[in-house]
Design a protein around this motif. Structure first.
Motif, PDB file in Angstrom:
ATOM      1  N   GLN A 169       1.039  -0.992  -0.188  1.00  0.00           N
ATOM      2  CA  GLN A 169      -0.184   0.442   0.204  1.00  0.00           C
ATOM      3  C   GLN A 169       0.474   1.229  -0.031  1.00  0.00           C
ATOM      4  O   GLN A 169       1.374   1.373   0.537  1.00  0.00           O
ATOM      5  N   LEU A 170       0.833   2.024  -1.209  1.00  0.00           N
ATOM      6  CA  LEU A 170       2.078   3.418  -1.091  1.00  0.00           C
ATOM      7  C   LEU A 170       0.899   4.777  -1.035  1.00  0.00           C
ATOM      8  O   LEU A 170      -0.173   4.782  -1.436  1.00  0.00           O
ATOM      9  N   VAL A 171       1.140   4.999   0.635  1.00  0.00           N
ATOM     10  CA  VAL A 171       0.899   7.037   0.264  1.00  0.00           C
ATOM     11  C   VAL A 171       1.506   7.992   0.271  1.00  0.00           C
ATOM     12  O   VAL A 171       2.777   8.071   0.555  1.00  0.00           O
ATOM     13  N   TYR A 172       1.100   8.027  -1.154  1.00  0.00           N
ATOM     14  CA  TYR A 172       1.313   8.981  -1.994  1.00  0.00           C
ATOM     15  C   TYR A 172       0.547  10.455  -1.518  1.00  0.00           C
ATOM     16  O   TYR A 172       0.273  10.686  -1.430  1.00  0.00           O
ATOM     17  N   THR A 173       1.937  11.535  -1.743  1.00  0.00           N
ATOM     18  CA  THR A 173       1.671  13.109  -1.182  1.00  0.00           C
ATOM     19  C   THR A 173       2.304  13.964  -1.878  1.00  0.00           C
ATOM     20  O   THR A 173       3.577  13.776  -2.302  1.00  0.00           O
ATOM     21  N   ASP A 174       2.287  15.062  -2.572  1.00  0.00           N
ATOM     22  CA  ASP A 174       2.789  16.362  -3.226  1.00  0.00           C
ATOM     23  C   ASP A 174       2.480  16.649  -3.139  1.00  0.00           C
ATOM     24  O   ASP A 174       1.727  17.949  -2.353  1.00  0.00           O
ATOM     25  N   ALA A 175       4.184  17.832  -2.472  1.00  0.00           N
ATOM     26  CA  ALA A 175       4.163  19.234  -1.579  1.00  0.00           C
ATOM     27  C   ALA A 175       3.521  20.057  -1.937  1.00  0.00           C
ATOM     28  O   ALA A 175       3.982  21.292  -2.022  1.00  0.00           O
ATOM     29  N   ALA A 176       4.464  20.026  -3.832  1.00  0.00           N
ATOM     30  CA  ALA A 176       4.183  20.760  -4.743  1.00  0.00           C
ATOM     31  C   ALA A 176       4.508  21.874  -4.544  1.00  0.00           C
ATOM     32  O   ALA A 176       4.854  23.137  -4.481  1.00  0.00           O
ATOM     33  N   GLY A 177       5.509  21.759  -4.746  1.00  0.00           N
ATOM     34  CA  GLY A 177       6.718  22.952  -4.237  1.00  0.00           C
ATOM     35  C   GLY A 177       7.184  23.256  -2.873  1.00  0.00           C
ATOM     36  O   GLY A 177       8.188  24.747  -3.345  1.00  0.00           O
ATOM     37  N   SER A 178       6.550  22.846  -1.710  1.00  0.00           N
ATOM     38  CA  SER A 178       6.263  23.951  -0.877  1.00  0.00           C
ATOM     39  C   SER A 178       6.953  22.934   0.663  1.00  0.00           C
ATOM     40  O   SER A 178       6.729  21.538   0.704  1.00  0.00           O
TER      41      SER A 178
ATOM     42  N   MET B  25       1.717  11.177   7.434  1.00  0.00           N
ATOM     43  CA  MET B  25       2.067   9.590   7.243  1.00  0.00           C
ATOM     44  C   MET B  25       2.549   8.962   8.927  1.00  0.00           C
ATOM     45  O   MET B  25       1.892   8.034   8.437  1.00  0.00           O
ATOM     46  N   ILE B  26       3.012   9.737   9.442  1.00  0.00           N
ATOM     47  CA  ILE B  26       3.333   9.341  10.926  1.00  0.00           C
ATOM     48  C   ILE B  26       1.901   9.397  12.061  1.00  0.00           C
ATOM     49  O   ILE B  26       1.451   8.113  11.922  1.00  0.00           O
ATOM     50  N   ALA B  27       0.808  10.196  11.084  1.00  0.00           N
ATOM     51  CA  ALA B  27      -0.202   9.474  11.976  1.00  0.00           C
ATOM     52  C   ALA B  27      -1.114   8.963  11.222  1.00  0.00           C
ATOM     53  O   ALA B  27      -1.774   7.427  12.515  1.00  0.00           O
ATOM     54  N   GLN B  28      -0.661   7.894  10.219  1.00  0.00           N
ATOM     55  CA  GLN B  28      -1.715   7.055   9.544  1.00  0.00           C
ATOM     56  C   GLN B  28      -0.839   5.379   9.436  1.00  0.00           C
ATOM     57  O   GLN B  28      -1.235   4.826   9.300  1.00  0.00           O
ATOM     58  N   GLY B  29       0.425   5.604  10.499  1.00  0.00           N
ATOM     59  CA  GLY B  29       0.756   4.842  10.925  1.00  0.00           C
ATOM     60  C   GLY B  29       1.733   3.813   9.487  1.00  0.00           C
ATOM     61  O   GLY B  29       1.734   2.393   9.968  1.00  0.00           O
ATOM     62  N   VAL B  30       2.610   4.952   8.278  1.00  0.00           N
ATOM     63  CA  VAL B  30       3.560   3.907   7.528  1.00  0.00           C
ATOM     64  C   VAL B  30       4.247   3.393   8.684  1.00  0.00           C
ATOM     65  O   VAL B  30       5.023   3.196   9.310  1.00  0.00           O
ATOM     66  N   ASP B  31       4.884   2.199   7.785  1.00  0.00           N
ATOM     67  CA  ASP B  31       6.017   1.260   8.243  1.00  0.00           C
ATOM     68  C   ASP B  31       7.250   1.866   7.517  1.00  0.00           C
ATOM     69  O   ASP B  31       8.274   2.059   8.766  1.00  0.00           O
ATOM     70  N   VAL B  32       7.248   2.627   6.532  1.00  0.00           N
ATOM     71  CA  VAL B  32       8.624   3.798   6.114  1.00  0.00           C
ATOM     72  C   VAL B  32       8.044   4.386   5.278  1.00  0.00           C
ATOM     73  O   VAL B  32       6.901   4.563   5.483  1.00  0.00           O
ATOM     74  N   ILE B  33       9.151   5.325   5.593  1.00  0.00           N
ATOM     75  CA  ILE B  33       8.335   6.510   4.799  1.00  0.00           C
ATOM     76  C   ILE B  33       9.798   6.392   3.727  1.00  0.00           C
ATOM     77  O   ILE B  33      10.923   6.486   4.020  1.00  0.00           O
ATOM     78  N   PHE B  34       9.658   7.179   2.142  1.00  0.00           N
ATOM     79  CA  PHE B  34      10.462   7.699   1.388  1.00  0.00           C
ATOM     80  C   PHE B  34      10.096   9.023   1.241  1.00  0.00           C
ATOM     81  O   PHE B  34       8.909   9.008   0.654  1.00  0.00           O
ATOM     82  N   LEU B  35      11.310   9.850   1.185  1.00  0.00           N
ATOM     83  CA  LEU B  35      11.331  11.668   1.211  1.00  0.00           C
ATOM     84  C   LEU B  35      12.048  11.696   0.738  1.00  0.00           C
ATOM     85  O   LEU B  35      13.500  11.689   0.664  1.00  0.00           O
ATOM     86  N   ALA B  36      11.520  12.936  -0.848  1.00  0.00           N
ATOM     87  CA  ALA B  36      12.412  13.168  -1.674  1.00  0.00           C
ATOM     88  C   ALA B  36      12.696  14.553  -0.548  1.00  0.00           C
ATOM     89  O   ALA B  36      11.631  15.560  -1.605  1.00  0.00           O
ATOM     90  N   PRO B  37      13.390  15.255  -0.688  1.00  0.00           N
ATOM     91  CA  PRO B  37      13.296  16.515   0.782  1.00  0.00           C
ATOM     92  C   PRO B  37      13.472  17.710  -0.395  1.00  0.00           C
ATOM     93  O   PRO B  37      14.732  17.589  -1.042  1.00  0.00           O
ATOM     94  N   ARG B  38      12.729  18.518  -0.697  1.00  0.00           N
ATOM     95  CA  ARG B  38      12.823  19.500  -1.055  1.00  0.00           C
ATOM     96  C   ARG B  38      13.936  20.581  -0.926  1.00  0.00           C
ATOM     97  O   ARG B  38      14.782  21.477  -1.956  1.00  0.00           O
TER      98      ARG B  38
END
Length: 327
Positions: A70-79, A90-103
């Motif tokens: 299950q992939l929980v995907y978000t788009d920061a829209a440049g912010s 994502m933390i609140a949703q209890g994901v197992d791991v987070i892939f982050l592309a830091p802006r």
């Protein structure tokens, strides 16, 4: 002297506060990742306004679907601020791991530290965070991506061999504070200085965006009509610069050499057409490697602090043959 915006100041202050908090609590170890048949995985994307980002997102979604995760995907829209909020969600949703592309390198530190405090491992994709504030193997698992310094250096080395007497450079930088912008500038500037015989007339951010790259290139070409090279930190700005060169009544590839990084199909086609001289690839297909590293981490294998992708170089010698494999 540049003026620091209130938002930038507050984000930086928040980042420093997070570090102070983490230091006082003294988290010594990375959160564990249980070995399971399926996972709930977060992917916090920085934006989706260019082909590179879209290719990266599609690769992550495709690989998650293939694995049945299950992939929980978000788009920061440049912010950067929204991206921090996305990670907190994502933390609140209890994901197992987070892939982050830091802006940006500093403002995303609170997100990394919040995930660590919540016991969720973070894997950084394509952009890094400030290494003085968070470290691989301590605060996040690893950084997967290209060697941005090497990318800039490769462009400079190609130019040193193929400039044909051209020497006056305009540099279009990526998003201020982002690791690719910082490192692509460092790699290029240092290598071009070492080569000798070149001058960087001006260097200004185009925010990795096509239209802003065009606008900045137009202004800088007016200020520096003797410029005969434009080095863009990504394809979008390079393509924008081509329009700016044409608007100035000059011929891209003849009057002014355009140099780029990313390697999207449109840019590789421009190399074939002769409007871009060289493109160093930055591979956006992170899905297979990202999830492989995640599974190895869950299995207890040692993960290196940096996992570097292999990147191609496209110029007139190979662009036509390689076009089909470009993203």
């Amino acid at each position: 002297m540049s003026t620091i915006s209130r938002r930038t100041f507050m984000l930086a202050a928040t980042a420093m506060g997070a570090i102070a908090l983490a230091g006082s609590i003294a988290y010594a170890e990375l959160p564990a990742l249980a070995k399971k048949d399926t996972y709930k995985v977060g992917f916090a994307q920085t934006e989706s306004n260019n082909p590179w980002r879209i290719a990266q997102t599609n690769s992550m979604k495709s690989e998650a679907e293939k694995l049945g995760y299950q992939l929980v995907y978000t788009d920061a829209a440049g912010s950067a601020a929204k991206q921090v909020a996305d990670v907190n969600s994502m933390i609140a949703q209890g994901v197992d791991v987070i892939f982050l592309a830091p802006r940006e390198e500093k403002p995303l530190i609170p997100a990394v530290m919040a995930a660590k405090k919540a016991g969720i491992p973070v894997i950084l994709l394509d952009r890094n965070v400030d290494q003085s504030l968070a470290k691989a193997g301590e605060d996040y698992v690893t950084f997967i991506g290209s060697d941005f310094i090497a990318e800039g250096k490769r462009v400079a080395e190609w130019l040193a061999k193929n400039a044909n007497g051209k020497s006056k450079i305009i540099e279009l930088e990526g998003t201020t504070g982002s690791s690719p912008a910082n490192d692509r500038k460092k790699g290029f500037d240092e290598a071009i200085a070492a080569a000798g015989g070149f001058e960087i007339l001006a260097s200004q951010t185009g925010d990795f965006a096509r239209d802003k790259g065009r606008q900045v290139a137009e202004a800088l070409l007016q200020a520096h009509p003797d410029a005969d090279i434009i080095y863009a930190h990504n394809d979008e700005m390079a393509i924008g610069a081509i329009a700016a060169i044409e608007a100035a009544g000059k011929v891209p590839g003849k009057d002014i050499l355009v140099l780029s990084i990313d390697g999207g199909k449109e840019a590789v086609q421009a190399v074939i057409d002769g409007t871009i001289a060289v493109v160093v690839e930055c591979n956006p297909r992170f899905g297979p490697k990202g999830f492989e590293i995640m599974q190895k981490y869950a299995a207890g294998e040692k993960i290196e602090p940096k996992v570097i992708n292999d990147d191609k170089l496209y110029d007139s010698s190979n662009a036509a043959a390689e076009l089909a494999t470009a993203y």
